[in-house]
Motif scaffolding. Structure first.
Motif, PDB file in Angstrom:
ATOM      1  N   GLN A  46       9.441   0.139  -2.233  1.00 22.57           N
ATOM      2  CA  GLN A  46       8.359  -0.793  -2.787  1.00 22.57           C
ATOM      3  C   GLN A  46       6.894   0.430  -2.922  1.00 22.57           C
ATOM      4  OE1 GLN A  46       8.389  -4.177  -0.138  1.00 22.57           O
ATOM      5  NE2 GLN A  46       9.067  -5.364  -2.111  1.00 22.57           N
ATOM      6  N   ARG A  47       6.892   0.639  -1.594  1.00 23.69           N
ATOM      7  CA  ARG A  47       5.352   1.848  -2.020  1.00 23.69           C
ATOM      8  C   ARG A  47       5.269   2.909  -2.749  1.00 23.69           C
ATOM      9  NH1 ARG A  47       1.795   0.329   1.979  1.00 23.69           N
ATOM     10  NH2 ARG A  47       2.675  -0.718   3.908  1.00 23.69           N
ATOM     11  N   ARG A  48       6.719   3.683  -2.960  1.00 18.79           N
ATOM     12  CA  ARG A  48       7.140   4.617  -3.683  1.00 18.79           C
ATOM     13  C   ARG A  48       7.083   3.980  -4.989  1.00 18.79           C
ATOM     14  NH1 ARG A  48      10.655   6.078   0.176  1.00 18.79           N
ATOM     15  NH2 ARG A  48      12.263   5.107  -0.697  1.00 18.79           N
ATOM     16  N   PHE A  49       7.008   2.708  -5.377  1.00 17.69           N
ATOM     17  CA  PHE A  49       6.968   1.859  -6.576  1.00 17.69           C
ATOM     18  C   PHE A  49       5.250   1.735  -6.569  1.00 17.69           C
ATOM     19  CE2 PHE A  49       5.856  -1.751  -8.680  1.00 17.69           C
ATOM     20  CZ  PHE A  49       7.083  -1.008 -10.418  1.00 17.69           C
ATOM     21  N   ILE A  50       4.838   1.289  -5.504  1.00 14.18           N
ATOM     22  CA  ILE A  50       3.401   1.352  -6.408  1.00 14.18           C
ATOM     23  C   ILE A  50       2.568   2.143  -6.288  1.00 14.18           C
ATOM     24  CG2 ILE A  50       1.816  -0.099  -4.830  1.00 14.18           C
ATOM     25  CD1 ILE A  50       3.037  -1.805  -3.844  1.00 14.18           C
ATOM     26  N   PHE A  71       3.669   3.340 -10.001  1.00 17.23           N
ATOM     27  CA  PHE A  71       2.259   2.097 -10.382  1.00 17.23           C
ATOM     28  C   PHE A  71       1.367   3.084 -10.922  1.00 17.23           C
ATOM     29  CE2 PHE A  71       1.164  -2.334 -11.596  1.00 17.23           C
ATOM     30  CZ  PHE A  71       2.671  -1.934 -12.578  1.00 17.23           C
ATOM     31  N   VAL A  72       0.580   3.442 -10.067  1.00 14.99           N
ATOM     32  CA  VAL A  72      -0.652   2.973  -9.174  1.00 14.99           C
ATOM     33  C   VAL A  72      -1.328   4.412 -10.607  1.00 14.99           C
ATOM     34  CG1 VAL A  72      -2.934   3.979  -8.497  1.00 14.99           C
ATOM     35  CG2 VAL A  72      -1.816   2.407  -7.646  1.00 14.99           C
ATOM     36  N   LEU A  91       0.519   6.031 -13.537  1.00 20.71           N
ATOM     37  CA  LEU A  91       1.045   5.100 -15.053  1.00 20.71           C
ATOM     38  C   LEU A  91      -0.083   4.850 -14.870  1.00 20.71           C
ATOM     39  CD1 LEU A  91       4.700   4.973 -14.356  1.00 20.71           C
ATOM     40  CD2 LEU A  91       3.389   7.153 -15.749  1.00 20.71           C
ATOM     41  N   LEU A  92      -0.753   3.557 -14.698  1.00 23.66           N
ATOM     42  CA  LEU A  92      -1.826   2.657 -14.936  1.00 23.66           C
ATOM     43  C   LEU A  92      -3.269   3.310 -14.587  1.00 23.66           C
ATOM     44  CD1 LEU A  92      -0.425  -1.048 -13.832  1.00 23.66           C
ATOM     45  CD2 LEU A  92      -0.261   0.316 -16.148  1.00 23.66           C
ATOM     46  N   ALA A  93      -3.147   4.766 -14.393  1.00 26.05           N
ATOM     47  CA  ALA A  93      -4.643   5.187 -14.514  1.00 26.05           C
ATOM     48  C   ALA A  93      -4.590   5.677 -15.596  1.00 26.05           C
ATOM     49  CB  ALA A  93      -4.504   6.602 -13.097  1.00 26.05           C
ATOM     50  N   GLY A  94      -3.984   6.247 -16.750  1.00 22.32           N
ATOM     51  CA  GLY A  94      -3.749   6.868 -17.831  1.00 22.32           C
ATOM     52  C   GLY A  94      -4.229   5.114 -18.964  1.00 22.32           C
ATOM     53  N   TRP A  95      -4.727   4.160 -17.989  1.00 23.30           N
ATOM     54  CA  TRP A  95      -4.800   3.017 -18.592  1.00 23.30           C
ATOM     55  C   TRP A  95      -6.020   2.109 -18.525  1.00 23.30           C
ATOM     56  CZ3 TRP A  95      -1.712  -0.307 -22.598  1.00 23.30           C
ATOM     57  CH2 TRP A  95      -0.379   0.396 -23.523  1.00 23.30           C
ATOM     58  N   VAL A 113      -2.953  -3.575  -6.015  1.00 16.47           N
ATOM     59  CA  VAL A 113      -2.409  -5.275  -6.115  1.00 16.47           C
ATOM     60  C   VAL A 113      -1.479  -5.784  -6.874  1.00 16.47           C
ATOM     61  CG1 VAL A 113      -4.179  -7.759  -6.187  1.00 16.47           C
ATOM     62  CG2 VAL A 113      -4.866  -5.505  -4.779  1.00 16.47           C
ATOM     63  N   TYR A 114      -1.415  -5.628  -7.952  1.00 17.26           N
ATOM     64  CA  TYR A 114      -0.987  -6.257  -9.283  1.00 17.26           C
ATOM     65  C   TYR A 114       0.230  -5.981  -8.829  1.00 17.26           C
ATOM     66  CZ  TYR A 114       0.654  -6.534 -14.456  1.00 17.26           C
ATOM     67  OH  TYR A 114       1.238  -7.048 -15.348  1.00 17.26           O
ATOM     68  N   ALA A 115       0.956  -4.240  -8.645  1.00 16.80           N
ATOM     69  CA  ALA A 115       2.392  -4.209  -8.705  1.00 16.80           C
ATOM     70  C   ALA A 115       2.849  -5.429  -6.494  1.00 16.80           C
ATOM     71  CB  ALA A 115       2.209  -2.725  -7.907  1.00 16.80           C
ATOM     72  N   TYR A 116       1.846  -5.024  -5.983  1.00 14.03           N
ATOM     73  CA  TYR A 116       2.549  -6.063  -5.165  1.00 14.03           C
ATOM     74  C   TYR A 116       2.691  -7.297  -5.351  1.00 14.03           C
ATOM     75  CZ  TYR A 116       1.696  -8.988  -0.842  1.00 14.03           C
ATOM     76  OH  TYR A 116       1.644  -9.758   0.452  1.00 14.03           O
ATOM     77  N   LEU A 117       1.858  -8.246  -6.358  1.00 11.69           N
ATOM     78  CA  LEU A 117       1.783  -9.335  -6.779  1.00 11.69           C
ATOM     79  C   LEU A 117       3.524  -9.545  -7.891  1.00 11.69           C
ATOM     80  CD1 LEU A 117      -1.549 -10.812  -7.598  1.00 11.69           C
ATOM     81  CD2 LEU A 117      -0.293 -10.919  -6.009  1.00 11.69           C
TER      82      LEU A 117
END
Length: 151
Positions: free
Chosen positions: A6-10, A13-14, A16-20, A29-33
């Motif tokens: 989960q930590r690696r996924f988060i 995710f962080v 990849l979403l930096a590009g957005w 927080v979004y990934a955690y939820l």
């Protein structure tokens, strides 16, 4: 407690979403939820992600404003809880409206302001934006229908 996976996924995710243009705490927080099967409090979020409660609160407010998460009440409590939204298209509604505005701008002012190949390029861009808007609206409508059926 988050697993290593989960930590690696988060973390990914962080990145990849930096590009957005999503701030790191917001993406965390979004990934955690997304991993949660129940509503989570700011205290739970902050503890699991090892961030301050104020950073968790700022991130949650931003995510709520953008349509990624929503607040849920807890009977008999004033405590604020958050869940990831089930209708994934909500955050894209603003972008679809923007595509429509861009298309209209290209069709009106852009077309009047250019000639020759530039005019053709602007007309093609207007068409591209219009097609993108329509496609995104169709996808969002289908997702909204899916989310409503799952409730």
């Amino acid at each position: 407690m988050l697993s290593d996976d989960q930590r690696r996924f988060i973390d990914e995710f962080v990145t990849l979403l930096a590009g957005w243009n999503m701030p790191a705490n917001g993406a965390q927080v979004y990934a955690y939820l997304l991993f949660q099967n129940h509503a989570a409090s700011l205290d739970e979020i902050a503890e699991a992600l090892e961030i301050s409660k104020s950073n968790a609160c700022k991130a949650a407010k931003m995510l709520e404003d953008k349509g990624h998460i929503r607040r849920v009440g807890e009977r008999g409590s004033k405590r604020v809880l958050y869940v990831a939204r089930e209708d994934f298209g909500t955050p894209f509604l603003h972008r679809t409206a923007s595509l429509g505005a861009l298309s209209r701008l290209m069709e009106t002012r852009g077309a009047r302001s250019a000639d020759g190949p530039a005019s053709e390029r602007i007309a093609s861009l207007a068409s591209f934006y219009a097609v993108m808007q329509t496609a995104m609206e169709q996808i969002i409508a289908a997702d909204t229908e899916r989310a409503e059926k799952s409730v």
